[in-house]
Design a protein around this motif. Sequence first.
Motif, PDB file in Angstrom:
ATOM      1  N   PHE A  54       0.827  -1.208   0.000  1.00 25.91           N
ATOM      2  CA  PHE A  54       0.000   0.000   0.000  1.00 25.91           C
ATOM      3  C   PHE A  54       0.863   1.260   0.000  1.00 25.91           C
ATOM      4  O   PHE A  54       0.514   2.262  -0.622  1.00 25.91           O
ATOM      5  CB  PHE A  54      -0.931  -0.007   1.208  1.00 25.91           C
ATOM      6  CG  PHE A  54      -2.070  -0.984   1.105  1.00 25.91           C
ATOM      7  CD1 PHE A  54      -2.754  -1.169  -0.087  1.00 25.91           C
ATOM      8  CD2 PHE A  54      -2.463  -1.726   2.219  1.00 25.91           C
ATOM      9  CE1 PHE A  54      -3.812  -2.070  -0.190  1.00 25.91           C
ATOM     10  CE2 PHE A  54      -3.519  -2.621   2.133  1.00 25.91           C
ATOM     11  CZ  PHE A  54      -4.195  -2.805   0.921  1.00 25.91           C
ATOM     12  N   GLN A  55       1.977   1.208   0.700  1.00 23.43           N
ATOM     13  CA  GLN A  55       2.871   2.364   0.715  1.00 23.43           C
ATOM     14  C   GLN A  55       3.506   2.596  -0.649  1.00 23.43           C
ATOM     15  O   GLN A  55       3.730   3.741  -1.055  1.00 23.43           O
ATOM     16  CB  GLN A  55       3.942   2.168   1.791  1.00 23.43           C
ATOM     17  CG  GLN A  55       3.378   2.248   3.207  1.00 23.43           C
ATOM     18  CD  GLN A  55       4.339   1.767   4.271  1.00 23.43           C
ATOM     19  OE1 GLN A  55       5.417   1.238   3.959  1.00 23.43           O
ATOM     20  NE2 GLN A  55       3.973   1.926   5.537  1.00 23.43           N
ATOM     21  N   GLU A  56       3.787   1.513  -1.369  1.00 22.37           N
ATOM     22  CA  GLU A  56       4.299   1.648  -2.739  1.00 22.37           C
ATOM     23  C   GLU A  56       3.217   2.199  -3.654  1.00 22.37           C
ATOM     24  O   GLU A  56       3.483   3.052  -4.510  1.00 22.37           O
ATOM     25  CB  GLU A  56       4.800   0.291  -3.251  1.00 22.37           C
ATOM     26  CG  GLU A  56       6.098  -0.170  -2.620  1.00 22.37           C
ATOM     27  CD  GLU A  56       7.248   0.769  -2.931  1.00 22.37           C
ATOM     28  OE1 GLU A  56       7.539   0.984  -4.131  1.00 22.37           O
ATOM     29  OE2 GLU A  56       7.859   1.302  -1.982  1.00 22.37           O
ATOM     30  N   LEU A  57       1.993   1.713  -3.488  1.00 20.29           N
ATOM     31  CA  LEU A  57       0.873   2.225  -4.281  1.00 20.29           C
ATOM     32  C   LEU A  57       0.675   3.719  -4.043  1.00 20.29           C
ATOM     33  O   LEU A  57       0.341   4.470  -4.968  1.00 20.29           O
ATOM     34  CB  LEU A  57      -0.404   1.456  -3.931  1.00 20.29           C
ATOM     35  CG  LEU A  57      -1.723   1.976  -4.515  1.00 20.29           C
ATOM     36  CD1 LEU A  57      -1.665   2.034  -6.035  1.00 20.29           C
ATOM     37  CD2 LEU A  57      -2.890   1.110  -4.043  1.00 20.29           C
ATOM     38  N   ALA A  58       0.913   4.159  -2.811  1.00 15.17           N
ATOM     39  CA  ALA A  58       0.760   5.579  -2.491  1.00 15.17           C
ATOM     40  C   ALA A  58       1.678   6.448  -3.358  1.00 15.17           C
ATOM     41  O   ALA A  58       1.316   7.568  -3.716  1.00 15.17           O
ATOM     42  CB  ALA A  58       1.044   5.817  -1.008  1.00 15.17           C
TER      43      ALA A  58
END
Length: 337
Positions: free
Chosen positions: A188-192
């Motif tokens: 999710f942090q990469e998607l952010a």
Amino acid sequence: MTLQERAAAFVALGKRIAQMSDAAFDELAISVENNNNWFTSDQVRFALQGLSAMLEEEKVNAWLGRYEPKEVGIPKRVGVLMAGNIPAVGFHDLMMVLVSGHIAHVKLSSSDQVLIKWLVNELVDIAPSLGERVVFEEMLKAKDAYIATGSDNSARYFDYYFGKYPSIIRKNRTSVAVLDGRETEKDFQELAKDIFQYFGLGCRNVSKVFLPNKELLQAFLKAIEGYSFTCSHHKYLNNYEYNKSIYLVNCDRHLDNGFLLCKESEELVSPIAVLYFEEYANTKELEQKLVGQQEKIQCIVSKEAWYPSSVAFGQAQRPEIDDFADHVDTFSFLQGL
């Protein structure tokens, strides 16, 4: 200059960017941000790092190796109407025109007046003969071919005036993410990154997520709390507060973590500071929907690129040299003029 010499000039430009001193970068970044407040120092640095990585010698040589070596007889005058939504977004088109051996007649966006000119000045310093191959103009009339990037509305204008010439005319596009429930906090942090880089203004920024159930949003919003600093930018904050007030007044259901609004919608392109989401029942249904909207989608991101023809989370704004906008091979088009 030969094709290889022109390509080598861009490789040298990539190296020069990578070797910029902090003082030189700071001076450039201030000028860029003064022209466009969206182009902060961090965004300019990210854009230049991306260009430097794209222009690595091995990558450029590998890319050129896919084409038949071909020198143009009489260079064509190619009008390039550049967008200005993210820093140096028109650089790739400029590079394609120059490496192919043609002359670039460039109309800059008012939003990106500084960085493109700086890149051209550095390139001409490396290869002075290329200075005759770049012309900045306000009106692009009677050129041999055109590459124009804009909105759906401006595309109709471009098609009316340039449609009778060889041309590539680009419309609005956006990018989407596909979740399947296996995502971790790190995912999710990469998607952010794909959502917030350039404040979501690029066509490769994710504006919508497709997910199997809405419960994933809670985990996603918790995982990306580290991006709350995005609201420290006054223009982003203004958009966040405006869209939030609209949703509250209209009683539109949405999720809000203090800096990003998540709203269920079948539309693809969300406003700044808003992420649309849509549930899907199965991958077959999802594939049919995405195929039906492929003319509006620039790229798809997913965990470790599991979804067909997608890229991994965090890589949407790290395009390679052969990631052509709208999936149209600009270099092949130019070679065929």
